[in-house]
Enzyme design. Structure first.
Site, mmCIF file in Angstrom:
data_model
loop_
_atom_site.group_PDB
_atom_site.id
_atom_site.type_symbol
_atom_site.label_atom_id
_atom_site.label_comp_id
_atom_site.label_asym_id
_atom_site.label_seq_id
_atom_site.Cartn_x
_atom_site.Cartn_y
_atom_site.Cartn_z
ATOM 1 C CB SER A 126 3.693 -11.237 -4.113
ATOM 2 O OG SER A 126 4.188 -11.887 -5.474
ATOM 3 C CE1 TYR A 150 2.453 -6.488 -5.788
ATOM 4 C CE2 TYR A 150 3.510 -8.525 -6.946
ATOM 5 C CZ TYR A 150 2.719 -7.935 -6.086
ATOM 6 O OH TYR A 150 1.664 -8.532 -5.311
ATOM 7 C CE LYS A 154 2.992 -6.811 -2.289
ATOM 8 N NZ LYS A 154 1.701 -6.549 -1.509
HETATM 9 N N1 LIG Z 1 -4.310 -11.779 -6.119
HETATM 10 C C1 LIG Z 1 -2.885 -12.475 -6.217
HETATM 11 O O1 LIG Z 1 -2.658 -13.091 -6.938
HETATM 12 C C2 LIG Z 1 -1.753 -11.879 -5.284
HETATM 13 C C3 LIG Z 1 -0.709 -12.458 -5.186
HETATM 14 C C4 LIG Z 1 0.335 -12.090 -4.278
HETATM 15 C C5 LIG Z 1 0.365 -11.234 -3.687
HETATM 16 N N2 LIG Z 1 -1.015 -10.452 -3.633
HETATM 17 C C6 LIG Z 1 -1.165 -9.235 -2.603
HETATM 18 O O2 LIG Z 1 -2.267 -9.355 -2.016
HETATM 19 C C7 LIG Z 1 -2.869 -8.047 -1.680
HETATM 20 C C8 LIG Z 1 -4.322 -8.188 -2.176
HETATM 21 O O3 LIG Z 1 -4.301 -8.560 -3.653
HETATM 22 P P1 LIG Z 1 -5.671 -7.993 -4.488
HETATM 23 O O4 LIG Z 1 -5.515 -9.197 -5.462
HETATM 24 O O5 LIG Z 1 -6.848 -8.216 -3.552
HETATM 25 O O6 LIG Z 1 -5.461 -6.805 -5.110
HETATM 26 P P2 LIG Z 1 -6.600 -5.616 -5.554
HETATM 27 O O7 LIG Z 1 -5.829 -4.715 -6.511
HETATM 28 O O8 LIG Z 1 -7.872 -6.275 -5.826
HETATM 29 O O9 LIG Z 1 -6.627 -4.789 -4.003
HETATM 30 C C9 LIG Z 1 -5.815 -3.885 -3.666
HETATM 31 C C10 LIG Z 1 -6.665 -2.630 -3.083
HETATM 32 O O10 LIG Z 1 -5.519 -1.904 -2.498
HETATM 33 C C11 LIG Z 1 -6.149 -0.723 -2.832
HETATM 34 N N3 LIG Z 1 -5.295 0.515 -2.679
HETATM 35 C C12 LIG Z 1 -4.339 0.822 -3.779
HETATM 36 N N4 LIG Z 1 -3.667 1.745 -3.010
HETATM 37 C C13 LIG Z 1 -4.113 2.418 -2.171
HETATM 38 C C14 LIG Z 1 -4.077 3.448 -1.424
HETATM 39 N N5 LIG Z 1 -3.077 4.284 -1.769
HETATM 40 N N6 LIG Z 1 -4.783 3.608 -0.309
HETATM 41 C C15 LIG Z 1 -5.821 2.630 -0.053
HETATM 42 N N7 LIG Z 1 -6.064 1.501 -0.825
HETATM 43 C C16 LIG Z 1 -5.330 1.502 -1.805
HETATM 44 C C17 LIG Z 1 -6.948 -0.619 -4.019
HETATM 45 O O11 LIG Z 1 -7.771 0.292 -4.301
HETATM 46 C C18 LIG Z 1 -7.310 -2.162 -4.138
HETATM 47 O O12 LIG Z 1 -8.830 -2.114 -3.825
HETATM 48 C C19 LIG Z 1 -2.048 -7.166 -2.447
HETATM 49 O O13 LIG Z 1 -1.247 -6.442 -1.766
HETATM 50 C C20 LIG Z 1 -1.188 -8.032 -3.529
HETATM 51 O O14 LIG Z 1 0.190 -7.541 -3.743
HETATM 52 C C21 LIG Z 1 -1.998 -10.822 -4.342
#
Ligand SMILES: NC(=O)c1ccc[n+]([C@@H]2O[C@H](COP(=O)([O-])OP(=O)(O)OC[C@H]3O[C@@H](n4cnc5c(N)ncnc54)[C@H](O)[C@@H]3O)[C@@H](O)[C@H]2O)c1
Length: 335
Positions: A126, A150, A154
């Site tokens: 991120s 966070y 990362k």
């Molecule tokens: N959506 C964004 O804007 C964005 C931006 C930058 C980075 N990211 C990164 O992209 C990735 C996906 O983002 P997203 O928006 O789909 O997030 P999200 O919260 O929808 O999905 C994350 C998933 O991780 C699962 N999870 C959490 N802890 C866990 C564990 N201990 N074991 C197994 N699963 C677990 C959750 O149940 C969830 O379904 C993340 O790593 C996030 O940090 C997202």
């Protein structure tokens, strides 16, 4: 061509679900074996050759088990599971446990099971790895000094992935994502959640709180943000698997995925232009300094020449087409 075996962690989440669907829809991977893992039961795309596994990746034994399914050892691991920014800030130990410790366990297994042929490890990072005084445009040499739990989590994971790649334990690709708009479904525990919320909820006829500024005229609404659409980002996740390792910088596996700069004000203008004044009036203002401080610490302008040279894609046309696409999804009942 060898048969593709692709593991996705966080497959029950927003991007993980879209990624599984996109891999299944892509002719190059439509017959791939997908191993979909999440702490909540993930859903497999209809017709996909997929196994769904409910597992807590903070438990090392459960991490090991996901490499031992009947599909065999994956050739690619997409690491998308995680605790989002507000969740990590409010519960430091839990955030580090998931965003660092469980990623480390996953990396150890990826290394162990990839001894004969290093497994591709594609990591969702991120722009929260940045903070402090920043240049007006972030470049591949900009220093990373995160100002949130966070971002720190990362960055710690990024460093280990780089080192494992340098040693040939894995073939890492670190994607630093912009903030993704519009996020479908329920609001996330992310400081950036409002960036989608102020579009998503009004398009569904629901009120949404904007934690930046106290009225439509507040100067805080000029807060600039680096964003990308889910559609373009998921295409980039697919491309990340295909980029030859020799085309990547020799000293780092980090790629800042392309995005574009927008402001809260421009988002609201796009909302009004697509859905009218009635939709705009659904946005209520309640300034939240903690939230605003974290989002303000993130950079809003990037040099994307490196990502483009590797073949990654960028959204065209600003916020309006993104708001329009989301409105179509709402009408189609898929948002
Ligand atoms: N959506 C964004 O804007 C964005 C931006 C930058 C980075 N990211 C990164 O992209 C990735 C996906 O983002 P997203 O928006 O789909 O997030 P999200 O919260 O929808 O999905 C994350 C998933 O991780 C699962 N999870 C959490 N802890 C866990 C564990 N201990 N074991 C197994 N699963 C677990 C959750 O149940 C969830 O379904 C993340 O790593 C996030 O940090 C997202």
């Amino acid at each position: 061509m060898p048969h593709n075996i692709i593991l996705i962690t966080g497959a029950g989440g927003f991007l993980g679900g879209l990624l599984a669907a996109a891999l299944h829809a892509d002719p190059k991977t439509s017959d791939a074996s997908l191993i979909l893992v999440d702490v909540v039961e993930p859903k497999a795309p209809q017709g996909a050759n997929a196994i769904t596994i409910k597992a807590d990746l903070c438990d090392k034994a459960q991490v090991n088990d996901i490499f031992k399914t009947e599909f065999g050892i994956p050739d690619t691991v997409y690491c998308l599971h995680g605790i989002m920014s507000r969740g990590s800030e409010d519960n430091f130990d839990f955030g580090i446990k998931v965003n660092v410790d469980s990623v480390r366990s996953l990396l150890e297994c990826t290394r162990e099971y990839g001894k004969d042929s290093p497994i591709k490890f594609i990591f969702a990072s991120s722009l929260a790895v940045y903070g402090g005084p920043l240049p007006s445009i972030v470049t591949p040499t900009t220093t990373t000094t995160p100002e949130s739990a966070y971002g720190t989590g990362k960055l710690l994971s990024e460093l280990i992935i780089n080192e494992y790649s340098r040693r040939g334990f894995i073939d890492g690709r670190i994607l630093r994502l912009p903030t993704i708009v519009v996020r479908a479904g329920a609001p996330a525990a992310a400081t950036s959640a409002f960036i989608s919320g102020i579009i998503r909820e009004p398009l569904k006829g629901i009120e949404s709180i904007c934690p930046v500024g106290n009225s439509i005229d507040s100067p805080e609404l000029d807060l600039a943000m680096w964003v990308a659409s889910p559609q373009t980002t998921i295409k980039n996740f697919l491309l990340a698997r295909d980029v030859p390792a020799e085309k990547l910088f020799p000293h780092t596996r980090v790629i800042c995925l392309p995005g574009f700069t927008t402001t809260v004000r421009e988002e609201l203008e796009a909302l009004e232009s697509v859905a009218g004044k009635e939709a705009l009036e659904k946005v209520k203002f309640r300034d939240d300094p903690v939230n605003r401080r974290i989002v303000s610490s993130w950079p809003a302008r990037f040099d994307i020449a490196y990502a483009l040279s590797l073949g990654f894609l960028v959204d065209e046309g600003g916020m309006e087409p993104i708001v329009r696409k989301f409105q179509e999804d709402v009408v189609a009942g898929i948002a």
